[in-house]
Design an enzyme around this catalytic site. Structure first.
Site, PDB file in Angstrom:
ATOM      1  N   ALA A  50       6.017 -14.388  -6.359  1.00 46.06           N
ATOM      2  CA  ALA A  50       5.464 -15.143  -5.070  1.00 46.06           C
ATOM      3  C   ALA A  50       5.625 -14.290  -3.972  1.00 46.06           C
ATOM      4  O   ALA A  50       6.179 -13.388  -4.045  1.00 46.06           O
ATOM      5  CB  ALA A  50       6.284 -16.275  -5.129  1.00 46.06           C
ATOM      6  N   CYS A  51       4.884 -14.641  -3.233  1.00 47.23           N
ATOM      7  CA  CYS A  51       4.715 -13.930  -1.859  1.00 47.23           C
ATOM      8  C   CYS A  51       6.160 -14.032  -1.298  1.00 47.23           C
ATOM      9  O   CYS A  51       6.797 -15.188  -1.627  1.00 47.23           O
ATOM     10  CB  CYS A  51       3.572 -14.650  -0.778  1.00 47.23           C
ATOM     11  N   PRO A  52       6.621 -13.043  -0.491  1.00 44.86           N
ATOM     12  CA  PRO A  52       6.008 -11.779   0.066  1.00 44.86           C
ATOM     13  C   PRO A  52       6.069 -10.621  -1.051  1.00 44.86           C
ATOM     14  O   PRO A  52       5.584  -9.828  -0.350  1.00 44.86           O
ATOM     15  CB  PRO A  52       6.786 -11.878   1.330  1.00 44.86           C
TER      16      PRO A  52
END
Lengths: 225, 382
Positions: A50-52
């Protein structure tokens, strides 16, 4: 609207925002089967992250490659599309495009070098993108030689252009006729300038560097042929 | 993963308190610029700035001068990962009171705040559920151990739990129309609880499931104290749009009439055809109703529409005075106002309509993604 124009609009829309990509869902995404092989120098697997993290890892990866090399970022986080575009805009690296394959987004990023920002051209014979477009639509017998990397070429190029990357030009010079009218193009005019100098050294007589390059090209394009 | 105690989660419910209680909160939104410009947490006392997280990979030093020296800072992103990443860096600079939005904007989009609207006859109650992040409003009528929900949202467990806390069984789930901005939870909730799912037949031409036809003048009774829900056919936003008068006092106007605007007629692709219906509903049909009715719409567009405790409502007579959509006297001008220069469409509205018809069945993650962003159902939601 010509089909080439339509295609280019569609690509632009597809690569502009993640929203559009989602709205278009699978129907708007380029099928991988009839696409040119995209050459990459480094593939980064960020699937499931997942981001980041995809951007954090891309930042680290881009530091390990040479200017001009292409990194493929594989991610499943759909937010990575808008974010990689934003990050590239922010850092000056070149976002080439994105392909989706089996739910995996493959983003292509080309590492920029400082020279490209301020191109210093040396080859004297130049033409503008508008002049090239006028010649082509006027039916002039002119070969458009695109010296960018295959990945850049794959995502968008002048409709009639052939692709020989700068790094391969010397070895593949036999594919070109030395008395043909050749318009050499790259993204911003830097690599095409070097290519023109090389061609001149090899005895080519009718060559022009197209300025500013693909960044200024508004004529018909093809992509992922 | 190692966690430090220097930054903490803040839930969407807690953020809602800051908005409704008008308490100051500074938000650092680290999503990309496009997403921030499209849709963000707003409130009279909420101040926010946007710096995408990918500009902060090297640290937050460069933006410290843009963050107030004192007070709480809430870092917000799409899901929560990037906000934790940035919150940690903020905390490392020695700042106290650093928070991240738990679950990110996805959680914000899904949070529902129940607000009591009124006591009804014989101990009955009417509640409004404010989906503060998206601007959707649902309702629950409770009377003598029975409940009906109107314009139920996808987060059906909220309604189920609320009814259970009130000791009521949900008997009816009613949709004022086929929604285009959010996925209805009406059918799902009815199926789960054995309740009746009501939908106006003119909006249900293409649906793939069984439903109870909600026709004009239909009366639905909740509990044995005769809390009546009277249907009024009021087309315009969709051709089937139906309003309700609850307990002779409350007009649930669906997406036809809002507090500061009126519904847009274009989301099913037939704006030109439906303009006349919309005008007739607003300028004739509603005009025949009592001015004392309290209008309870299915959406709000601006955070300023939230009143006491977050409640969104207005007296019908007042709306005829103040709502710009009810004061366009020239028909041609009205037509232009509701068909030209309309706001952007709600995100994924075509797929949302298909989902509400039962034609497609996206996963819950896909449904969540489809609903991101504001509702944009009113003509003035720029």
């Amino acid at each position: 609207m010509s089909s080439a124009k339509w295609k280019s609009d569609r690509t632009a829309a597809l690569f502009t925002t993640s929203k559009l990509l989602i709205v278009k869902n699978r129907k708007g995404i380029i099928p991988l089967t009839n696409q040119a092989q995209i050459q990459v120098d480094l593939t980064l697997d960020c699937k499931g992250l997942a981001c980041p993290m995809p951007i954090v890892k891309t930042k680290k990866a881009i530091e390990t490659v040479q200017a001009g090399q292409v990194v493929e970022l594989q991610a499943t986080d759909r937010g990575s599309l808008a974010d990689i575009q934003g990050w590239c805009k922010n850092t000056g690296h070149q976002y080439l495009g994105t392909i989706e394959e089996d739910g995996v987004l493959k983003h292509y990023i080309r590492k920029s070098n400082a020279d490209e920002v301020k191109p210093e051209t040396k080859f004297a014979v130049t033409m503008t993108t508008e002049e090239l477009q006028a010649k082509l639509s006027g039916g002039d017998a002119i070969t458009v030689l695109d010296v960018r990397e295959p990945a850049e070429y794959a995502f968008q190029h002048v409709a009639s252009a052939i692709n020989i990357p700068m790094g391969e030009l010397e070895g593949r010079i036999g594919e070109l006729k030395s008395d043909a009218a050749i318009a050499v193009i790259c993204r911003t005019g830097t690599r095409s300038d070097l290519a023109c100098q090389l061609l001149q050294d090899k005895g080519f007589t009718n060559i022009s560097n197209v300025l500013p390059g693909m960044t200024g090209w508004n004529g018909p394009t093809s992509k992922l042929n | 993963m190692t966690t430090t105690a220097t930054y903490q989660p803040m839930t969407a419910k807690e953020v809602t308190r800051y908005v409704l209680d008008k308490q100051p909160l500074f938000i650092l939104d680290v999503r990309n610029e496009g997403d921030y410009n499209d849709w963000r947490i707003e409130g009279e006392t909420i101040e926010s700035i946007n710096v995408p997280y990918f500009e902060l990979l090297e640290g937050v030093e460069g933006i410290m001068d843009r963050i107030p020296a004192e007070g709480k800072v809430l870092v917000v992103c799409a899901k929560e990962g990037s906000s934790m990443f940035v919150a940690e860096q903020l905390a490392e600079t020695g700042r106290a009171e650093v928070f991240y939005l738990q679950g990110g904007m996805k959680a914000w989009s899904e949070y529902l705040e129940p607000v009591k609207v009124a006591d009804l006859k014989d101990g009955g109650e009417l509640y409004q559920f404010v989906r503060i992040g998206k601007g959707c409003l649902s309702y629950m009528v409770i009377s003598n151990g029975e409940a009906a929900t109107i314009d139920t949202l996808r987060m059906t467990d909220v309604f189920e739990q609320f009814a259970a806390e009130k000791g009521a069984t949900i008997k009816h789930t009613i949709d004022t129309h086929l929604h285009a901005d959010h996925i209805s939870g009406g059918r799902q909730l009815a199926e789960k609880l054995g309740a009746t799912y009501w939908l106006p037949p003119k909006d249900a031409g293409e649906v793939t499931f069984e439903y109870a036809a909600l026709n004009d003048a239909e009366e639905i009774t909740v509990g044995d104290t005769q809390i009546k829900i009277q249907a009024i056919y009021s087309p315009g936003h969709t051709i089937g749009s139906t309003s309700f008068v609850v307990d002779d006092r409350y007009l649930l106007s669906g997406d036809i009439l809002f507090v500061e605007s009126i519904g847009r007629p274009d989301l099913a692709g037939l704006a030109e055809d439906w303009v006349g219906d919309l005008r007739n509903t607003l300028y004739n049909r509603y005009k025949e109703l009592s001015e004392e009715l309290v209008v309870l719409p299915a959406h709000f567009g601006k955070i300023t529409e939230l009143g006491e405790g977050g409640k969104v409502s207005a007296r019908l007579g007042d709306l005829y005075q103040n709502n710009p959509g009810l004061n366009i006297h020239d028909e041609a001008e009205f037509r232009r106002a509701v068909t030209e220069n309309l706001p952007q469409h709600p995100n994924s509205y075509q797929q949302i309509r298909q989902t509400n018809m039962g034609k497609i069945a996206p996963t819950s993650d896909e449904q969540r993604e489809m609903e991101i962003g504001p509702n944009r159902c009113a003509i003035h939601d720029k």
